[in-house]
Design a protein around this motif. Structure first.
Motif, mmCIF file in Angstrom:
data_model
loop_
_atom_site.group_PDB
_atom_site.id
_atom_site.type_symbol
_atom_site.label_atom_id
_atom_site.label_comp_id
_atom_site.label_asym_id
_atom_site.label_seq_id
_atom_site.Cartn_x
_atom_site.Cartn_y
_atom_site.Cartn_z
ATOM 1 N N LEU A 50 0.830 -1.213 0.000
ATOM 2 C CA LEU A 50 0.000 0.000 0.000
ATOM 3 C C LEU A 50 0.862 1.260 0.000
ATOM 4 N N ALA A 51 1.955 1.227 0.752
ATOM 5 C CA ALA A 51 2.849 2.393 0.806
ATOM 6 C C ALA A 51 3.487 2.654 -0.551
ATOM 7 N N ALA A 77 2.227 1.870 -3.501
ATOM 8 C CA ALA A 77 1.189 2.407 -4.383
ATOM 9 C C ALA A 77 0.944 3.885 -4.112
ATOM 10 N N ALA A 78 1.038 4.267 -2.835
ATOM 11 C CA ALA A 78 0.795 5.661 -2.453
ATOM 12 C C ALA A 78 2.015 6.549 -2.671
ATOM 13 N N GLY A 79 3.155 5.972 -3.062
ATOM 14 C CA GLY A 79 4.344 6.758 -3.317
ATOM 15 C C GLY A 79 5.114 7.146 -2.070
ATOM 16 N N ILE A 80 4.936 6.417 -0.969
ATOM 17 C CA ILE A 80 5.657 6.711 0.270
ATOM 18 C C ILE A 80 7.071 6.148 0.174
ATOM 19 N N GLU A 81 8.067 6.993 0.343
ATOM 20 C CA GLU A 81 9.454 6.564 0.254
ATOM 21 C C GLU A 81 9.831 5.708 1.469
ATOM 22 N N ARG A 82 10.842 4.859 1.285
ATOM 23 C CA ARG A 82 11.225 3.918 2.347
ATOM 24 C C ARG A 82 11.628 4.603 3.656
ATOM 25 N N GLY A 83 12.230 5.771 3.579
ATOM 26 C CA GLY A 83 12.687 6.439 4.788
ATOM 27 C C GLY A 83 11.675 7.380 5.410
ATOM 28 N N LEU A 112 -0.421 4.178 8.132
ATOM 29 C CA LEU A 112 -0.693 2.907 7.468
ATOM 30 C C LEU A 112 -0.391 1.746 8.413
ATOM 31 N N ALA A 113 0.718 1.863 9.159
ATOM 32 C CA ALA A 113 1.089 0.799 10.093
ATOM 33 C C ALA A 113 0.068 0.649 11.208
ATOM 34 N N ALA A 114 -0.670 1.728 11.518
ATOM 35 C CA ALA A 114 -1.667 1.688 12.591
ATOM 36 C C ALA A 114 -2.971 1.028 12.153
ATOM 37 N N ALA A 121 -4.957 4.973 -4.784
ATOM 38 C CA ALA A 121 -3.550 4.745 -5.119
ATOM 39 C C ALA A 121 -3.353 3.385 -5.763
ATOM 40 N N LEU A 122 -4.080 2.376 -5.311
ATOM 41 C CA LEU A 122 -3.966 1.046 -5.912
ATOM 42 C C LEU A 122 -4.429 1.056 -7.363
ATOM 43 N N ARG A 123 -5.357 1.922 -7.697
ATOM 44 C CA ARG A 123 -5.874 1.995 -9.063
ATOM 45 C C ARG A 123 -4.964 2.805 -9.987
ATOM 46 N N ALA A 124 -4.100 3.634 -9.401
ATOM 47 C CA ALA A 124 -3.111 4.394 -10.188
ATOM 48 C C ALA A 124 -1.846 4.508 -9.346
ATOM 49 N N PRO A 125 -1.116 3.397 -9.140
ATOM 50 C CA PRO A 125 0.004 3.371 -8.200
ATOM 51 C C PRO A 125 1.200 4.206 -8.654
#
Length: 252
Positions: free
Chosen positions: A42-43, A45-51, A59-61, A120-124
């Motif tokens: 999910l992260a 797809a949403a464009g969340i960088e690893r750091g 999302l983790a919650a 985001a999943l529909r346009a990752p």
């Protein structure tokens, strides 16, 4: 709209691999998707960088659960690699995968957050994958957003997601296994602990915490999932061939 909703996901593909504690040259897989792996999907797809731990935290919650609709087959592969700079051979590694598995996963939480993740999943931004980059999903991942629903109810009521070829041999299941997080204030007599609660995906200091997992059987929705999501049916060509042969036999 505010409040709690549930986002349902269909995780299916030729190969999946959901590691929870593997290290070094032996990379195992759990029998079902991990929370860390699905939140990572999910992260991405949403464009969340690893750091970016601040954007990862909501999302983790989310409360997570998964239903095993088609367990698949565990397979082993040997992996070779070379150092990108020196060209030296790296140690031979042993990697495990689940072949032809199908899971119904779901996350429960804030409706607005889940709406954004569904979109985001529909346009990752980054392509989603099933545990490892070499494991792309087959077909659409997003199964829709259930407004005001609860995690367990969605995992029980959603139609059976198994592939068409698997349903031919197994018909409707009597019960499927669900692994989910306990709800707030829920009394749990027996549960397992798994280290797959994501804290940080930063490559320099990747961290995961312990999470309590409840395992229980459920009877899925009576209707099977539509065949439109089965991107590849290995028996379809044989069925078509048999139908042509039957027509040929009926000709005078």
């Amino acid at each position: 709209m505010s409040g709690t909703s549930v986002l349902a996901l269909r995780l299916a593909g030729p190969l999946q691999s959901w590691g929870a504690s593997s290290r070094f040259t032996r990379r195992t897989t759990e029998s079902a998707p991990t929370k860390s792996g699905v939140i990572g999907l999910l992260a991405a797809a949403a464009g969340i960088e690893r750091g970016d731990d601040a954007r990862l935290a909501p999302l983790a919650a989310l409360r997570f659960g998964v239903r095993i609709d088609q367990p698949g087959t565990r397979i082993r592969d040997f992996h070779t690699a070379h150092h990108a700079v020196t060209g030296a051979s790296m140690p031979l590694s042993e990697r495990f995968y689940l072949a032809d598995a199908v899971f119904l996963a779901a996350v429960e939480g804030d409706h607005t957050l889940l709406t954004g993740l569904r979109d985001a999943l529909r346009a990752p931004v980054y392509a989603p994958y099933l545990g490892r980059r070499s494991c792309p999903p087959a077909g659409r991942v997003d199964l829709g957003l259930h407004e005001g629903a609860r995690l367990h109810d969605v995992l029980q009521s959603m139609p059976w997601q198994a592939s068409a070829w698997y349903r031919r041999g197994n018909r409707s299941p009597q019960a499927l296994t669900v692994l989910r997080e306990a709800g707030p204030g829920e009394s749990v007599q027996t549960a397992d602990v798994q280290r797959d609660q994501p804290v940080s995906f930063n490559a320099a200091h990747r961290r995961h915490a312990l999470r309590t997992v409840v395992t229980l059987p459920v009877i899925p929705g009576l209707a099977a999932a539509g065949g439109s999501r089965d991107m590849h049916d290995p028996y379809a060509a044989l069925d078509a061939f048999d139908a042509v042969e039957a027509l040929e036999d009926e000709r005078p």
